[in-house]
Design an enzyme around this catalytic site. Structure first.
Site, PDB file in Angstrom:
ATOM      1  N   HIS A  27       0.848  -1.193   0.000  1.00  0.00           N
ATOM      2  CA  HIS A  27       0.000   0.000   0.000  1.00  0.00           C
ATOM      3  C   HIS A  27       0.881   1.239   0.000  1.00  0.00           C
ATOM      4  CE1 HIS A  27      -3.830   2.179   0.664  1.00  0.00           C
ATOM      5  NE2 HIS A  27      -3.031   3.062   1.254  1.00  0.00           N
ATOM      6  N   CYS A  28       1.055   1.815  -1.177  1.00  0.00           N
ATOM      7  CA  CYS A  28       1.807   3.053  -1.321  1.00  0.00           C
ATOM      8  C   CYS A  28       1.224   3.814  -2.511  1.00  0.00           C
ATOM      9  CB  CYS A  28       3.299   2.767  -1.509  1.00  0.00           C
ATOM     10  SG  CYS A  28       3.673   1.606  -2.844  1.00  0.00           S
ATOM     11  N   HIS A  29       1.746   5.009  -2.742  1.00  0.00           N
ATOM     12  CA  HIS A  29       1.191   5.890  -3.771  1.00  0.00           C
ATOM     13  C   HIS A  29       2.324   6.615  -4.495  1.00  0.00           C
ATOM     14  CE1 HIS A  29      -2.579   5.550  -1.372  1.00  0.00           C
ATOM     15  NE2 HIS A  29      -1.779   5.778  -0.342  1.00  0.00           N
ATOM     16  N   ARG A 126     -13.947  13.509   3.682  1.00  0.00           N
ATOM     17  CA  ARG A 126     -12.966  14.595   3.605  1.00  0.00           C
ATOM     18  C   ARG A 126     -12.092  14.482   2.359  1.00  0.00           C
ATOM     19  NH1 ARG A 126      -8.106  12.470   5.207  1.00  0.00           N
ATOM     20  NH2 ARG A 126      -8.164  10.587   6.489  1.00  0.00           N
ATOM     21  N   TYR A 153     -12.393   1.839   1.232  1.00  0.00           N
ATOM     22  CA  TYR A 153     -11.828   2.693   2.279  1.00  0.00           C
ATOM     23  C   TYR A 153     -12.961   3.437   2.969  1.00  0.00           C
ATOM     24  CZ  TYR A 153      -8.407   5.955   4.386  1.00  0.00           C
ATOM     25  OH  TYR A 153      -7.622   6.681   5.252  1.00  0.00           O
ATOM     26  N   HIS A 177      -6.812  -0.206   5.787  1.00  0.00           N
ATOM     27  CA  HIS A 177      -6.509   0.236   7.152  1.00  0.00           C
ATOM     28  C   HIS A 177      -7.545  -0.251   8.170  1.00  0.00           C
ATOM     29  CE1 HIS A 177      -4.050   2.570   4.537  1.00  0.00           C
ATOM     30  NE2 HIS A 177      -4.888   3.544   4.348  1.00  0.00           N
ATOM     31  N   ASP A 245       2.095   3.116   3.186  1.00  0.00           N
ATOM     32  CA  ASP A 245       1.232   4.268   2.882  1.00  0.00           C
ATOM     33  C   ASP A 245       2.054   5.461   2.396  1.00  0.00           C
ATOM     34  OD1 ASP A 245      -1.332   5.475   2.606  1.00  0.00           O
ATOM     35  OD2 ASP A 245      -1.078   6.553   4.482  1.00  0.00           O
TER      36      ASP A 245
END
Length: 291
Positions: A27-29, A126, A153, A177, A245
């Site tokens: 899980h990264c971007h 948000r 999510y 998460h 993340d």
């Protein structure tokens, strides 16, 4: 002009914990580079560039072999930046897309050939303005023949209202998460028990045991997170994933040291077998099933 956010650690430590060979940061971007891949006009935050070269350098520094790159909300439904990073990875990255529900089948096939293996539905108010469950379900039905899974999510306070939607998804599901539980309640707290009931309802619901920096109100060294999450990893060892993340979207305060995040892994997966499943076997089965 809005100031661009730097949300990552400038000099992450080399972790003491050595991940097993073949470990995946699942899980990264990537952000941009903006000059080549502009951010969405609907983006709720405007980050500094954090492109594939930075990501792969971090991967090597932390001792990982592969990445799963999740489309960042700041890029909206234009997956070009994520596809670019996958293309530059030499086969060491796969991706999770965010798509417009009106996307064509041919466009979905192009995403698949570009390395996408899942689609993400974001329900954090948000971060997104609209989350149409009916259209999302249609997308889930359409990606099923591609062998994709669905990443969802949401936050713990809407778990109950999400159940019918999740029940209707025909593919394997990965919850980001853990649905953001209040880990200060402990492993037997209301949020974690509710989440466990979700996992018990369907054996094809997986989760990412990630983001102690976001979820632990006590902060580093994230002891409440470890206490609440370790029993989850032990009880559902074949359905958990882990990731940094990075570059920690929309975090301007208390940006975590990625080396410290890696050092947390033995606190939630204390045995070599659990570590191998969490970091190697599970992500490879989901994203590189032919390997």
């Amino acid at each position: 002009m809005t100031d661009r956010i730097v949300s990552w650690h400038g000099n992450p430590s080399v972790p003491r914990f050595t991940p097993p060979p073949g470990a995946v940061d699942a899980h990264c971007h990537v952000f941009g580079p903006m000059a080549e891949f502009p951010f969405s006009p609907k983006a709720k935050y405007l980050p500094e560039d954090a492109g594939p070269d930075m990501l792969f350098a971090l991967r090597d520094r932390l001792g990982f072999s592969r990445n799963v790159i999740v489309q960042a909300s700041c890029h909206g439904t234009d997956n070009s930046a994520t596809l670019n990073a996958i293309a530059k990875s030499d086969g060491k990255a796969r991706g999770v897309a965010v798509v417009d529900p009106a996307i064509s089948d041919s466009e979905l096939e192009k995403l698949h050939h570009g390395g996408m293996r899942g689609v993400r539905f974001n329900f954090l108010r948000r971060l997104v303005d609209d989350a149409p469950k009916d259209k999302f379900l249609e997308v889930a039905r359409r990606v099923h023949p591609l062998g994709w899974h669905v990443v969802v999510y949401f936050e713990a306070d809407i778990l109950e209202e999400m159940r019918a939607f999740l029940d209707a998804i025909p593919t394997l599901i990965v919850i980001d998460h853990m649905g953001r539980p209040d880990v200060s309640q402990g492993p037997s707290g209301r949020d974690m028990l509710a989440f466990r009931s979700l996992l018990d309802n369907r054996e094809d619901i997986w989760t990412k045991v990630t983001c102690p920096d976001r979820l632990d109100p006590q902060g580093y060294p994230w002891d409440d997170f470890a206490c609440a999450v370790a029993p989850l990893v032990e009880d559902y060892p074949d359905r958990v994933l882990w990731g940094t993340d990075w570059p920690h979207p929309n975090m301007e305060k208390a940006v975590p040291d990625d080396g410290a995040l890696v050092n947390m892994i033995p606190s939630i997966a204390p045995t070599a077998e659990l570590q191998r499943k969490l970091l190697v076997d599970n992500p490879l089965a989901l994203y590189w099933p032919d390997d």
